[in-house]
Design a protein around this motif. Structure first.
Motif, short mmCIF file in Angstrom:
data_model
loop_
_atom_site.label_atom_id
_atom_site.label_comp_id
_atom_site.label_asym_id
_atom_site.label_seq_id
_atom_site.Cartn_x
_atom_site.Cartn_y
_atom_site.Cartn_z
N PRO A 113 -4.13 0.05 -6.39
CA PRO A 113 -4.88 -0.47 -5.34
C PRO A 113 -3.28 -1.80 -5.76
CG PRO A 113 -6.21 -0.74 -6.62
CD PRO A 113 -5.53 0.72 -6.89
N ASN A 120 0.58 -0.97 0.01
CA ASN A 120 -0.08 0.03 0.12
C ASN A 120 0.88 1.25 -0.22
OD1 ASN A 120 -2.35 -0.98 0.39
ND2 ASN A 120 -2.62 -1.63 2.42
N THR A 154 0.19 -9.16 -4.60
CA THR A 154 -0.56 -9.72 -3.21
C THR A 154 -0.69 -10.97 -3.10
OG1 THR A 154 -1.90 -7.83 -3.62
CG2 THR A 154 -2.70 -9.04 -2.39
N GLY A 170 -11.00 -4.66 -3.74
CA GLY A 170 -12.16 -3.91 -3.26
C GLY A 170 -13.75 -4.11 -2.70
N PRO A 173 -9.39 -3.70 -10.59
CA PRO A 173 -10.19 -2.85 -10.41
C PRO A 173 -11.35 -2.08 -10.97
CG PRO A 173 -8.50 -2.12 -9.37
CD PRO A 173 -8.22 -2.82 -10.60
N SER A 190 1.92 1.90 -3.74
CA SER A 190 1.14 2.77 -4.45
C SER A 190 1.11 3.58 -3.74
CB SER A 190 -0.90 1.90 -4.06
OG SER A 190 -0.77 0.94 -4.58
N THR A 221 -7.50 -6.42 -3.52
CA THR A 221 -7.09 -5.39 -4.87
C THR A 221 -8.29 -4.97 -5.94
OG1 THR A 221 -6.96 -7.50 -6.20
CG2 THR A 221 -5.14 -6.73 -5.18
#
Length: 637
Positions: free
Chosen positions: A147, A15, A153, A308, A339, A18, A306
């Motif tokens: 994200p 995070n 991830t 939501g 996303p 990003s 990644t």
């Protein structure tokens, strides 16, 4: 420090990266201005409003929309810079600039060390003005930051799960990693893990940025640097791929590990398959981390991070889909999970990718036992100069063959030369169907409705001499109506000197890119051989360099755009396994000698309507010989 804290720490790094990228995008757009100031042993980045300051109203939705209009969406993507920059520049790129790690949450100390300056950020100018504006802007930049990538991830969550299953605390793992020349074995059984892990290590995504060097002298784990040309220092990590270590002899494996440990640098053996760790490797290991296969619990968590979407909603919706998780690789996850896509959109793509991979796997498993036939005559008359435009280039050791035009004839007129195309060839079985499917995909690709990476464009064709492998390539050229570049490994190796050989190989692929879309037919591909000692060849460094260059030329969706690669061999078993991995010549089709049905099709292709007359005359000749033999028998009685 528990595994849960390690989870929060590693995800926190993703995070923060990003957010760092969002800050850099703001600086590039002149929304912010940044300069560094040395404070003690640290370098602090001071931010002030830029010339293009964004007017903020306090309404979050409206302010975010305003900020996104100014920022480029591409600038927010987590694009990694090349690894050829200086070490100091890597520090500036990688280290966190959006605040220190919360040691109370993670149990870790700050990343700054006395020996190395670390970039930090402070949202204020020299006078301390504009504080409220910069705080609001910081909140907006965190909101618009892209994200974390799904591949990174998934790897982070898998590593955490591997630590949890090792029954070691995160503090114990860190203590092991801090040992001099520690040997770590890390497995995440997912296609594409090894290269993705290499990139993450190089760019400091999961820890300090490290320079990778392959323990066997080949390309690094990330496939970006050839280790034979790279020196190593205190930031170097020696890496091995478990699949390549397994292929080594026991003695060679011992020597490679001993040589790696003699450098005093840590050693990482990575695995993306489920092959057993070799005994020599496990006995040398300080830490073994085996992650389980990706399941819905892990993947739904990654999707939540990644995109939501709630993991509960993802798991509920997944019940309506048939998705074999074992068939999915990291590339599939990257293409499907983005996303902005709905849950159903993501799951339907995953289902399609899993089914596609399962179909290919079934085809590969059945290729060796299925009854396949082939047309003979690799020196067929259909390769005459009247049918094609051909240019031989001795320097590049290749022939460029243009597709033949389908012959036209008036009513009742006979065409002497049969037209060679895949649709009319008999006995090629799966190879024929592969070509027909490729022809369909090629037309969709030309309409820009299908990505090249989603097509099956690389094929290994094997079979005894005379089974029609070269004929297949020429027929494929005519059917797809694109040029054919014909070359062979024997031509590549003709100069002898390594530099000249590598130049020839590279030049052929460069020519293929110039003529794309094109078919690149590489004959005698078994001449490259293998990199392990079982080949029995001398000058191992020479052959390793040749094979590594071949791997480099076959890799890369962008560089191979428009190039269909068909490799032909009589001995598929002697080809290096890395050449037949995913993304290279992973599709293997075997062509056995033709059976009676295939022979009839071959004769019909060459003789056309005359075949029936030949068969009829053969029947009469056989009857006549039978009567003559009977007469002789009676006369001798």
């Amino acid at each position: 420090m528990t595994a849960d804290r390690l989870d929060r720490y590693l995800l926190g790094r993703l995070n923060r990266r990003s957010r760092r990228i969002a800050y850099r995008a703001a600086v590039a757009a002149d929304i912010l201005r940044a300069h560094q100031r040395a404070i003690g042993m640290h370098t602090v980045t001071i931010y002030a409003p830029g010339a293009r300051a964004v007017p903020l109203t306090g309404a979050i939705t409206a302010d975010r929309r305003t900020l996104l209009r100014v920022l480029s969406s591409d600038a927010l993507l987590p694009v990694l810079l090349p690894v050829t920059v200086r070490r100091h520049d890597i520090d500036l790129i990688i280290e966190d600039i959006v605040g220190d790690i919360d040691a109370s949450v993670t149990g870790a100390e700050t990343e700054a060390t006395p020996a190395e300056a670390v970039e930090r950020s402070q949202l204020r100018d020299d006078r301390g003005d504009h504080g409220q504006y910069l705080k609001q802007l910081a909140s907006l930049l965190r909101a618009v930051a892209h994200p974390p990538a799904i591949t990174e991830t998934v790897i982070v969550l898998s590593i955490v799960e591997a630590v949890r299953r090792s029954h070691l605390t995160a503090a114990q793992v860190l203590q092991i990693l801090s040992r001099p020349a520690a040997v770590v074995l890390l497995r995440v059984p997912t296609r594409g893990f090894e290269q993705a892990l290499g990139l993450m290590i190089e760019h400091g995504v999961i820890g300090p940025a490290m320079r990778l060097r392959d323990g066997g002298g080949g390309y690094s784990l990330s496939r970006r640097v050839h280790s034979g040309q790279e020196s190593h220092d205190q930031t170097t990590l020696i890496t091995f791929r478990n699949g390549e270590v397994i292929n080594q002899s026991s003695e060679n494996r011992r020597q490679l590990l001993a040589k790696a440990l003699s450098t005093g640098r840590p050693v990482l053996v990575a695995a993306e398959d489920e092959e057993v760790w070799p005994d020599r490797v496990t006995s040398s290991a300080d830490l073994i981390l085996d992650a389980p296969k990706i399941d819905w619990q892990l993947l739904s968590h990654a999707i939540e991070i990644t995109t939501g979407h709630s993991r509960v909603a993802v798991e509920e919706a997944a019940r309506d889909y048939t998705i074999d998780m074992c068939s999915l690789g990291l590339d599939d996850l990257a293409l499907a999970i983005k996303p902005g896509r709905t849950i159903s959109n993501v799951l339907s793509r995953l289902e399609s990718f899993a089914q596609e991979h399962a179909d290919v796997q079934r085809d590969d498993e059945g290729a060796g036992s299925a009854k396949q036939t082939a047309a003979s005559g690799e020196r067929s008359r259909t390769s005459s100069s009247s049918e094609r435009s051909r240019r031989a280039d001795k320097t590049l050791s290749m022939d460029i063959i243009q597709p033949a035009q389908r012959p036209t004839k008036a009513k009742g007129e006979r065409v002497d030369e049969p037209y060679l195309c895949i649709e009319q060839l008999a006995g090629y079985g799966d190879a024929r169907q592969w070509a027909i499917d490729l022809k369909t995909d090629l037309s969709i690709w030309r309409a820009k409705k299908l990505a090249w990476a989603d097509m099956s464009t690389k094929l290994l064709l094997s079979g005894p001499p005379g089974t029609g492998k070269t004929t297949y390539a020429r027929a494929l050229c005519n059917s797809l109506a694109i040029p054919l570049i014909a070359t062979s490994v024997g031509h590549w190796l003709e100069p002898g000197y390594l530099g000249d050989v590598l130049k020839r190989m590279t030049a052929v692929f460069d020519a293929a890119r110039e003529h794309a879309p094109v078919i690149l037919f590489v004959d005698e591909i078994d001449g490259i051989g293998r990199r392990d000692s079982g080949s029995g060849r001398s000058y191992d460094d020479y052959w390793i360099a040749v094979i590594n260059r071949m791997l480099e030329l076959l890799d890369g969706a962008v560089r191979s755009e428009g190039i269909i690669v068909v490799g032909a061999t009589n001995r598929p078993g002697v080809i290096d396994p890395a050449i037949r991995r995913s993304g290279r010549l992973e599709r293997h089709i075997e062509i056995p000698p033709p059976d009676m049905t295939a022979l009839e099709g071959i004769f019909r292709h060459h003789l056309g309507a005359d075949l029936d007359g030949v068969l009829a005359s053969a029947h009469k000749a056989g009857s006549k010989r039978s009567n003559q033999s009977q007469g002789v028998a009676y006369a001798t009685r």
